[in-house]
Design a protein around this motif. Structure first.
Motif, PDB file in Angstrom:
ATOM      1  N   GLU A 260       8.254  16.330  10.290  1.00  0.00           N
ATOM      2  CA  GLU A 260       7.985  17.052  11.532  1.00  0.00           C
ATOM      3  C   GLU A 260       8.599  16.416  12.767  1.00  0.00           C
ATOM      4  O   GLU A 260       7.947  16.365  13.821  1.00  0.00           O
ATOM      5  N   HIS A 284       3.965  24.487   7.915  1.00  0.00           N
ATOM      6  CA  HIS A 284       3.368  23.153   7.940  1.00  0.00           C
ATOM      7  C   HIS A 284       4.035  22.273   8.996  1.00  0.00           C
ATOM      8  O   HIS A 284       3.366  21.695   9.850  1.00  0.00           O
ATOM      9  N   GLU A 285       5.343  22.168   8.927  1.00  0.00           N
ATOM     10  CA  GLU A 285       6.033  21.270   9.870  1.00  0.00           C
ATOM     11  C   GLU A 285       5.907  21.776  11.300  1.00  0.00           C
ATOM     12  O   GLU A 285       5.746  20.995  12.238  1.00  0.00           O
ATOM     13  N   HIS A 288       2.588  20.822  12.787  1.00  0.00           N
ATOM     14  CA  HIS A 288       2.516  19.441  13.269  1.00  0.00           C
ATOM     15  C   HIS A 288       2.826  19.338  14.764  1.00  0.00           C
ATOM     16  O   HIS A 288       2.478  18.346  15.403  1.00  0.00           O
ATOM     17  N   GLU A 307      -2.503  15.089   8.651  1.00  0.00           N
ATOM     18  CA  GLU A 307      -2.143  16.003   7.564  1.00  0.00           C
ATOM     19  C   GLU A 307      -3.244  16.999   7.192  1.00  0.00           C
ATOM     20  O   GLU A 307      -2.946  18.133   6.830  1.00  0.00           O
ATOM     21  N   THR A 310      -3.109  19.527   9.883  1.00  0.00           N
ATOM     22  CA  THR A 310      -1.882  20.328   9.793  1.00  0.00           C
ATOM     23  C   THR A 310      -1.946  21.295   8.622  1.00  0.00           C
ATOM     24  O   THR A 310      -1.465  22.432   8.713  1.00  0.00           O
ATOM     25  N   TYR A 372      -4.244  15.524   2.783  1.00  0.00           N
ATOM     26  CA  TYR A 372      -3.921  16.922   3.063  1.00  0.00           C
ATOM     27  C   TYR A 372      -5.074  17.830   2.655  1.00  0.00           C
ATOM     28  O   TYR A 372      -5.591  18.605   3.451  1.00  0.00           O
TER      29      TYR A 372
HETATM   30 ZN    ZN Z   1       2.629  17.054   7.117  1.00  0.00          ZN
END
Ligand code: ZN
Ligand code: BES
Length: 591
Positions: A260, A284-285, A288, A307, A310, A372
């Protein structure tokens, strides 16, 4: 003040770096970056100033034009060497001249053959978690933020890009000088640079994709939904504070799915699969940008704050694109992967906790899906106590109140108890955050898309009936992924062969699915896949894809003797992080 971050020599009682002006010269012959960095501190500095370095050559240090004394401490395996600058006498400026070593952990230097295009060399950085210190001396802790400007000299005809704003480029003899500035303060792990044959395609007013030219059109198609996702992210989590969201598609050896880096996410080229199946990686990125880059974990012990949040934000964006059924299907496959990681570490082991002491532990060695997915499930558990709209308000406020700041797990708990007391009381915070394993009362993620897969698994496991081609023809690649995850292993050889055809594994471009299928095949003795195993580990660097394949090779009797020689054939192509991860797998299996 006690050392706050077990992975850094940073002393928060000293002055902090506030701004850096870099001059970096990229030397492909020597595989070095020759650097000069002028640091400005946030306050007048008296007494020593401690910086992180690892495998970095320091050439000179000056302050106010005069040499300044400095020394390097003992070389510790994970931390590297503390660089201690002598008393700055109340000044705020210091300049360090340095150069990186060819084996710097954050850098991969690629020969032309190792790129997708095959014509030019390539360099890229990967600083998270603690590799920025192999590129420049810094307070390499995510709790310190600085802005920067940079001049990068790269040999013609290559292009330099950074996770920063572009300020211009001009010819400079046999090289080109690229100028950047990063007006938003970042922690060191978000410093990022790449140099290569790189071209650009605009996607929308605030989004573009950079890639090697051969991939530009395909990447632009694959990433077409990015502008929409950005708008969705803003609706959910508040204003986008980084001005632009561009993406760089890296050569095949890039070790992660995505990284990210602010304003310029780095992406694996395996995401360009021709069907937008991996949009969750973009989501996802992009997510971030709020959770991680704007609100940052204070140390790598608090990694779940980056994470877990995110993953939560990613699934909220995906919900808009694929509906709740699609998002919950991905939540199910994510949880399966988390359980795989927990079993690999041991169900009672420290890395199954969201927070545990990492003193003496390399944070890279304990990266897994636990922060995550356990983090995600924890946040969903909170959401389900208070309901969506209250939780959405909380999330927006949490982000707004911590913009450009770092926080610990404990600071998050305090905040939660103040802002959402009902949720903080209703869930077992201690179990979620500090205990190993996975809570029995964790939320579940119902999805009719997943139920359709379960029916085919039931047919197979209870009646020995493999799916018919028509039954899987309309599956999304996430459904196929879930099916592959849930299949027992080993399978009868004949069933591997049939599945190979029904799922058309010979032609899939979804390498995470292929990786799963190869894993099953190896464990089942379906040796016909060997050429495909070789092709995959020779062409894909993403650890998430190839590590399970090596794990299967190393633990199955027939393939055990093949694992080490196979790895040695491709070691040179892979990123230092990938090499050390696969080494770890082989080593643990006595190979
Ligand atoms: Zn990540
Ligand atoms: N920040 C991570 C990648 C990372 C993690 C780099 C730990 C270094 C140390 C990135 O945002 C990430 O999570 N990538 C995932 C994407 C996936 C979960 C959608 C990946 O690379 O697979």
């Amino acid at each position: 003040m006690p050392p706050h971050d077990p992975h850094s020599y940073t002393d928060l009682s000293q002055a902090r770096i506030e701004h850096i002006a870099f001059r970096l010269e990229v030397d492909f012959e020597e595989r070095r970056i020759h650097g000069r960095a002028s640091y400005r501190l946030d306050r007048p500095c008296r007494g020593p100033l401690d910086l992180d370095t690892r495998g970095l050559d320091i050439l000179a240090v000056h302050s106010a034009g005069a040499p300044l004394r400095w020394d390097l401490g003992a070389d510790e395996p994970i931390l590297g060497q503390r660089m201690r600058l002598a008393d700055l006498g109340g000044r705020r400026e210091v300049e360090i001249q340095f150069r990186t070593r060819p084996e710097a952990g954050a850098l991969q230097w690629l020969t032309p053959e190792q790129t997708g295009g095959g014509q030019h060399p390539y360099l890229f950085t990967q600083c998270q978690p603690i590799n920025a210190r192999t590129v420049f001396p810094c307070q390499d802790s995510p709790s310190v933020r600085f802005t920067y400007e940079a001049e990068v000299l790269a040999p013609t005809p290559l292009t330099a890009v950074m996770a920063a704003a572009v300020r211009g480029a001009e010819d400079a003899g046999p090289a080109r000088r690229f100028r950047f500035s990063m007006p938003q303060p970042i922690p060191s792990y978000l410093f990022a640079l790449a140099v290569g044959d790189i071209t650009r395609r605009d996607l929308g007013p605030r989004t573009a994709v950079f890639t090697e030219p051969y991939l530009a059109d395909d990447a632009a198609w694959e990433f077409a939904q990015t502008e929409q996702m950005l708008a969705e992210g803003e609706r959910l989590f508040g204003p986008y504070d980084w001005e632009r969201y561009d993406m760089l598609v890296l050569p095949p050896s890039f070790p992660y799915g995505g990284m990210e880096n602010p304003r310029l996410t780095f992406m694996t080229p395996t995401i360009v699969a021709g069907n937008r199946a991996l949009v969750n990686l973009i989501a996802h990125e992009l997510a971030h940008s709020w959770t991680g880059n704007l609100v940052t974990n204070a140390t790598w012990e608090d990694f779940w704050l980056n994470e877990g949040w995110t993953t939560y934000a990613e699934r909220r964006i995906i919900e808009v694109l694929e509906g709740p059924e699609g998002a919950n299907l991905r939540a199910q496959t994510g949880r399966n992967t988390m359980f795989r990681d927990m079993r690999n570490f041991g169900m009672d082991s420290d890395p199954t906790r969201l927070k545990f002491s990492q003193k003496g532990i390399d944070p890279e060695s304990v990266v897994s899906y636990v922060p995550y997915e356990k983090g995600y499930s924890f946040l969903v558990a909170l959401e389900r106590v208070v309901g969506r709209s209250a939780f959405d308000r909380f999330a927006r406020e949490y982000i707004g109140d911590h913009r450009f700041q770092s926080l610990t797990t404990e600071a998050f708990v305090d905040y939660l108890q103040r802002k959402l007391p009902a949720a903080a009381r209703a869930v077992n915070l201690r179990a979620w955050l500090y205990e190993p394993g996975f809570p029995d009362d964790a939320p579940s993620f119902p999805s009719s898309l997943a139920d359709a897969v379960s029916e085919r698994l039931f047919d197979y496991q209870e009646q020995g009936r493999l799916p018919q081609r028509e039954q899987v023809a309309d599956w999304t690649s996430s459904q196929t992924y879930l099916f592959l995850q849930m299949l027992p292993r080993p399978l009868p050889l004949e069933d591997c062969r049939t599945l190979d055809q029904i799922l058309d594994m010979a032609h899939t471009r979804i390498v995470v699915n292929l990786s799963n299928f190869l894993n099953i095949s190896i464990r089942s003795g379906y040796q016909e896949v060997l050429p495909r195993v070789e092709a995959l580990v020779g062409s894909v660097g993403r650890m998430f894809v190839i590590e399970p394949v090596f794990r299967a090779l190393a633990t199955t009797p027939w393939s055990r003797p093949l694992a080490r020689p196979l790895f040695e054939r491709y070691r040179e192509r892979h990123h230092p992080i990938t090499v050390s991860t696969i080494e770890g797998v082989l080593h643990r299996e006595g190979l």
